[in-house]
Motif scaffolding. Sequence first.
Motif, PDB file in Angstrom:
ATOM      1  N   CYS A  65     -35.862   1.447 -40.311  1.00 27.21           N
ATOM      2  CA  CYS A  65     -35.727   1.365 -41.989  1.00 27.21           C
ATOM      3  C   CYS A  65     -35.001  -0.364 -42.214  1.00 27.21           C
ATOM      4  CB  CYS A  65     -35.015   2.020 -43.259  1.00 27.21           C
ATOM      5  SG  CYS A  65     -33.360   2.701 -42.953  1.00 27.21           S
TER       6      CYS A  65
ATOM      7  N   GLN B  59     -36.484  -3.919 -43.200  1.00 28.23           N
ATOM      8  CA  GLN B  59     -35.190  -4.922 -44.217  1.00 28.23           C
ATOM      9  C   GLN B  59     -34.545  -5.945 -43.855  1.00 28.23           C
ATOM     10  OE1 GLN B  59     -32.903  -1.398 -47.473  1.00 28.23           O
ATOM     11  NE2 GLN B  59     -32.905  -0.825 -45.892  1.00 28.23           N
TER      12      GLN B  59
ATOM     13  N   VAL C 106     -39.433  -7.430 -51.488  1.00 25.63           N
ATOM     14  CA  VAL C 106     -38.105  -7.624 -51.047  1.00 25.63           C
ATOM     15  C   VAL C 106     -37.342  -7.126 -52.394  1.00 25.63           C
ATOM     16  CG1 VAL C 106     -35.954  -9.076 -50.531  1.00 25.63           C
ATOM     17  CG2 VAL C 106     -37.303  -9.817 -49.010  1.00 25.63           C
TER      18      VAL C 106
ATOM     19  N   ARG D 264     -37.628  -3.724 -53.202  1.00 18.51           N
ATOM     20  CA  ARG D 264     -36.494  -3.244 -52.417  1.00 18.51           C
ATOM     21  C   ARG D 264     -34.963  -2.965 -52.947  1.00 18.51           C
ATOM     22  NH1 ARG D 264     -41.175  -2.385 -50.914  1.00 18.51           N
ATOM     23  NH2 ARG D 264     -41.998  -0.877 -49.807  1.00 18.51           N
TER      24      ARG D 264
ATOM     25  N   TRP E  21     -29.677  -4.376 -50.483  1.00 18.91           N
ATOM     26  CA  TRP E  21     -30.462  -4.175 -50.315  1.00 18.91           C
ATOM     27  C   TRP E  21     -29.866  -2.960 -49.230  1.00 18.91           C
ATOM     28  CZ3 TRP E  21     -30.375  -8.083 -52.347  1.00 18.91           C
ATOM     29  CH2 TRP E  21     -30.803  -8.834 -52.684  1.00 18.91           C
ATOM     30  N   GLY E  22     -30.490  -1.853 -49.394  1.00 17.56           N
ATOM     31  CA  GLY E  22     -30.099  -0.337 -48.546  1.00 17.56           C
ATOM     32  C   GLY E  22     -29.005   0.189 -48.357  1.00 17.56           C
TER      33      GLY E  22
ATOM     34  N   PRO F 286     -29.216  -6.480 -44.171  1.00 19.20           N
ATOM     35  CA  PRO F 286     -30.797  -7.149 -45.241  1.00 19.20           C
ATOM     36  C   PRO F 286     -30.290  -7.855 -46.687  1.00 19.20           C
ATOM     37  CG  PRO F 286     -30.600  -4.487 -44.999  1.00 19.20           C
ATOM     38  CD  PRO F 286     -29.285  -5.666 -44.248  1.00 19.20           C
TER      39      PRO F 286
ATOM     40  N   SER G  71     -31.889 -11.044 -47.347  1.00 17.00           N
ATOM     41  CA  SER G  71     -32.311 -11.512 -49.216  1.00 17.00           C
ATOM     42  C   SER G  71     -32.100 -12.256 -49.819  1.00 17.00           C
ATOM     43  CB  SER G  71     -32.866  -9.739 -49.312  1.00 17.00           C
ATOM     44  OG  SER G  71     -32.722  -8.696 -48.237  1.00 17.00           O
TER      45      SER G  71
ATOM     46  N   TYR H 170     -33.838   4.833 -49.781  1.00 12.98           N
ATOM     47  CA  TYR H 170     -33.890   5.512 -48.507  1.00 12.98           C
ATOM     48  C   TYR H 170     -32.849   6.643 -48.348  1.00 12.98           C
ATOM     49  CZ  TYR H 170     -36.207   0.518 -47.450  1.00 12.98           C
ATOM     50  OH  TYR H 170     -36.739   0.218 -46.925  1.00 12.98           O
TER      51      TYR H 170
END
Length: 639
Positions: free
Chosen positions: A168, A172, A252, A255, A262-263, A268, A272, A376
């Motif tokens: 993951c 990402q 993108v 998420r 992002w996460g 990421p 991003s 996540y």
Amino acid sequence: MTALVTAASRAATALEAARDHLLALQSPEGWWKGELQTNVTMDAEDLLLREFLGVRTGAETAEAARWIRSQQQAGGGWANFHDGPADLSTTVEAYVALRLAGDPPSAPHLRAAADLVRDLGGVESARVFTRIWLALFGLWRWEDLPVIPPEIVFLPPWCPLNVYDWACWARQTIVPLTIVTAHRPVRPLPFGLAELRTGRRPRRATRTGLDTVVDTVVDTAFAALDHALHRYERRPLAGLRRAALRRAAEWVVARQEDDGSWGGIQPPWVYSLIALHLSGYDAAHPVMRRGLAGLDRFTIREDGTRRLEACQSPVWDTALAVIALLDAGLPREHPALDRAGEWLLREEIRGPGDWAVRRPGLAPGGWAFEFDNDGYPDVDDTAEVILALGRWGRPAARDAVRRGLRWTAGMASRDGGFAAFDADNTRALCLRLPFCDFGAVIDPPSADVTAHVVEALAAEGEARSPAVRRAVTWLLRAQEPGGSWFGRWGANHVYGTGAVLPALAAAGVPPAAPCVRRAVAWLEAHQHPGGGWGEDMRSYRDPAWIGRGEPTASQTAWALIGLLAAGERGPAVERGVAWLAGTQRPDGTWDEPHYTGTGFPGDFFINYHLYRLVFPVSALGRYLRAGEGTREGTREGAP
């Protein structure tokens, strides 16, 4: 008996001080969160991101530069962990950031850094991700970088090398990078890097794990694929490329977390923001505003410096703190535990995430690592939260625990083991891509995560369930020849072994079982002469370091937890407890500059600042509880 009473008394005094220190760190909302210390690439890349977006300020630059300078080693480089060797790519990125901050190449600290970079192979030998940062500013040719086209977003999940074949954290990062590398932007800086070059050809990334013939065939095939992709990049199909860039940008945006990240992790996040900027999202767009503003919560300002955390761990830290305090004998109705339990219940994730691609019929019900990375949830956090809530024992937690148990058991991979974020994320072809020369890019089952799941399921009455039986079988197969277990998310064999032994005990494996005896012997053989345990991060690359390193409080606690679970009460345990009591600070915690947490084995490491406290509290509490049982048994059996 007097010596045992004295040792128990010292342990009880140390436990009380550590418990009180831990209680004092709880937030009013109920959570705990220690700093996650990594390396200066976080700060260097933050400055480069802001330079690229045109939002870098003088004050931010000066504060970050002070921090970066303060972390430089005497030899001129920057390491990825405390007392580690200088890392080429980290040193290159730190150097560029300091040049951006105005440090001249003639300054002694930069001359020393440049000498070291050349000695280590120059920028030509830096990892691909570092050379991407250089390419953004005209310091490296885009044509000389591996290609991953944005068209991969159209590959279905069953197709090799689709985005869900990556872990993951990797997917990402890869998806926004496909946008960046397709645009190939260049925003020149007012300086070059000739002083960091050797003139040699870039090194080829190497990956181990396959035999020589297979390596050669696979590498040749992927080199041919990369050559074909470079030719395609010169004249991509215009309509397909536009559609791929649009789909990748939508992927993108979909998420982004509520906190703007992002996460909840740095790689990421920064890529991003750059990708969306190149896709036409200006600085005023809500997605970009949230993304940049969210970085502030990950920023630590102290003594005129500024540093960024790569991620944050409130759910993980809170679950571990609850378990530790219960181990220390804190009543489960204590207000601190009530606040923590109620906060953890609010953090349950009831919606879908990328994990559902491999498990589409599984109902959600897990926990994530951070405040807001709700896309996540992960198996490791969920297992620890189940343990914490189960021991907290409030009726309000039962439904959440039940959902967590169902989701966790459903995330088993086909071989019976458990990974952190996905099931069956094991396609090793991803490792062979020229693009992937840094970090773990897949998420296969690991001993530490599998052990935590076994312990959690067994604690809730599932010790004889098929999921636990298969997981225990997986653990027995994964035991190293010397008796230890590899630690994926902590350093390293001490962490893995300290996690597996309690799991085996919870699953009903007797202390006399050969697998347990071999693990106990391994731990005892690797105890430091002073009584503690330590394992250096170099153990991920160099087997000579396995089980060796400066003793730390967290690793000593892991070893003790494992030994106690195996029924050990002998000299090794007593010496380990004495080491903890003897090295405790007056305020109740421990000094621990050495890193014991792992992001990517061999590449990226973490110093979890709360580890030095929560794990010793658990170890000391379990030691005293075991001692009480022993002494009570002695009294009852006395003539």
